[in-house]
Design an enzyme around this catalytic site. Structure first.
Site, PDB file in Angstrom:
ATOM      1  N   LYS A  67       0.826  -1.211   0.000  1.00 41.09           N
ATOM      2  CA  LYS A  67       0.000   0.000   0.000  1.00 41.09           C
ATOM      3  C   LYS A  67       0.861   1.262   0.000  1.00 41.09           C
ATOM      4  CE  LYS A  67      -4.374  -1.883   1.003  1.00 41.09           C
ATOM      5  NZ  LYS A  67      -5.667  -1.902   1.618  1.00 41.09           N
ATOM      6  N   LYS A  83      -3.591 -10.220  -6.819  1.00 41.94           N
ATOM      7  CA  LYS A  83      -4.904 -10.541  -6.240  1.00 41.94           C
ATOM      8  C   LYS A  83      -5.981  -9.551  -6.702  1.00 41.94           C
ATOM      9  CE  LYS A  83      -5.575  -8.187  -1.856  1.00 41.94           C
ATOM     10  NZ  LYS A  83      -6.351  -8.159  -0.668  1.00 41.94           N
ATOM     11  N   LYS A 114     -10.674  -4.547  -4.534  1.00 36.53           N
ATOM     12  CA  LYS A 114     -11.778  -3.625  -4.826  1.00 36.53           C
ATOM     13  C   LYS A 114     -11.272  -2.251  -5.243  1.00 36.53           C
ATOM     14  CE  LYS A 114     -13.148  -4.060  -0.130  1.00 36.53           C
ATOM     15  NZ  LYS A 114     -11.920  -3.981   0.662  1.00 36.53           N
TER      16      LYS A 114
END
Ligand code: AQP
Length: 335
Positions: free
Chosen positions: A116, A198, A201
């Site tokens: 992130k 992966k 969203k």
């Protein structure tokens, strides 16, 4: 254990409409877990969501939609405690204490933090770094015996166990040390566009993910565009990540085994495979979507669930928090 039952906690971030990955890796397993055997807590973890910048109105809307999706997917709010994390302040209070029992080196090793930070280089905030301490607080507050998550969260759960054991070694048996619960299939659903990554969203490429509220024709279109390979062989192998992912998704939604799926797809081309997987996903999601839209018309009922379940969660969470506060030496409250 809580009230003589095993306890279970899990949650999802309201960072976007949840994906088929969140559903197969977590939500579907939650629904299959027995609320008679477990005292279940399922949180919409809105505090976690702001580690990445959010539009306030959007976050509020997404959080409510997520809570309704929990119910629409089959979680009965009479038997499962479904609530917003931000409505139970014990989460942040315990998180602060656990921050003081977690080492920088441990947090530095977390792959989610590395991923992130790379993705949001302009906003590497302290919350992103200490995210696992808040997650540990979420779980330990409810004395969770099991935590059903996708495999991507396993590292955070291992850290939670280390923190709980560290705390217990100093102060006695305060926390239950939780076990990770991974479902049989769908533990890691991959992106439809980059099948080695992966499904997320927050992926900016809309074709990379199936969202739980995608319309049937959108779902079919996204599967049609799914990246595969050029050899034309339907086989379940690591060197064929696109095909393997489609088979995993199919098995996840139909509850078939890989062997059964391979038999069904024998002799078919990639085009038909994609169509079959798309149809199976539409069949799985349609009833959830219908229930979701029914619930959205029932504001009073949803509000009641939100209020009552936050009170229930708060009751259990505060019990643990008071115990922890006493153990670390905070002065007793004067009554
Ligand atoms: N692709 C996936 N396959 C299987 N399980 C998955 N989970 C997430 N992605 C997959 C599981 O879903 C639960 C909720 O995840 P989260 O909302 O807390 O955050 P996340 O893991 O960071 O999910 P996303 O979709 O990738 O969110 P963003 O894009 O905001 O970072 C967890 O149990 C997770 O394991």
């Amino acid at each position: 254990m809580l009230d003589g039952k095993k306890s279970l906690f899990s949650g999802m971030q309201a960072t976007g409409t949840i994906t088929l990955g969140n559903y197969l890796g977590a939500l579907k397993n939650w629904v299959e877990l027995d609320s008679e055997e477990y005292q279940c807590f399922y949180s919409v973890v809105d505090l976690h969501s702001i580690t990445v910048r959010q539009d306030p109105a959007e976050l509020r809307k997404r959080a409510r939609n997520l809570l309704m999706l929990y119910i629409a997917a089959g979680l009965d709010p009479e038997k499962n405690c479904i609530y917003y994390q931000s409505h139970v302040s014990a989460h942040t209070e315990l998180a602060w204490i656990l921050n003081c029992f977690t080492y920088m080196g441990e947090l530095n090793r977390m792959t989610q933090f590395k991923d992130k930070s790379a993705k949001h280089a302009d906003n590497i905030n302290a919350g992103l770094f200490t995210y696992p301490c808040l997650m540990a607080a979420d779980i330990l507050l409810y004395q969770a015996d099991v935590v059903p998550v996708g495999i991507d969260q396993k590292q955070h759960l291992e850290l939670t166990r280390d923190i709980a054991e560290r705390f217990n070694n100093i102060y006695g048996e305060v926390f239950t040390v939780p076990e990770v619960y991974l479902g049989k299939v769908g533990t890691k659903v991959m992106s439809l566009q980059e099948p080695t990554k992966k499904m997320s969203k927050s992926d900016e490429n809309a074709n990379a993910h199936i969202l739980l509220l995608d319309e049937p024709d959108v779902i079919m279109r996204k599967f049609k565009k799914a990246v595969t390979d050029s050899d034309g062989e339907i086989a379940y192998r690591e060197d064929k990540p696109g095909i393997k992912n489609l088979i995993d998704i199919y098995c996840g939604v139909t509850n078939s085994t890989v062997e059964q799926a391979l038999k069904e797809f024998e002799g078919l081309g990639y085009g038909v495979l994609k169509e079959r997987v798309g149809e199976a996903v539409v069949a799985e999601l349609k009833p959830i979507q219908d229930k979701f839209y029914d619930l959205s018309k029932n504001k009073d009922y949803v509000d009641k669930v939100i209020k009552e379940n936050a009170e229930k969660a708060g009751y259990y969470a505060n019990k643990t928090l008071r115990k922890v506060q006493k153990k670390v030496g905070f002065p007793e409250r004067v009554r």
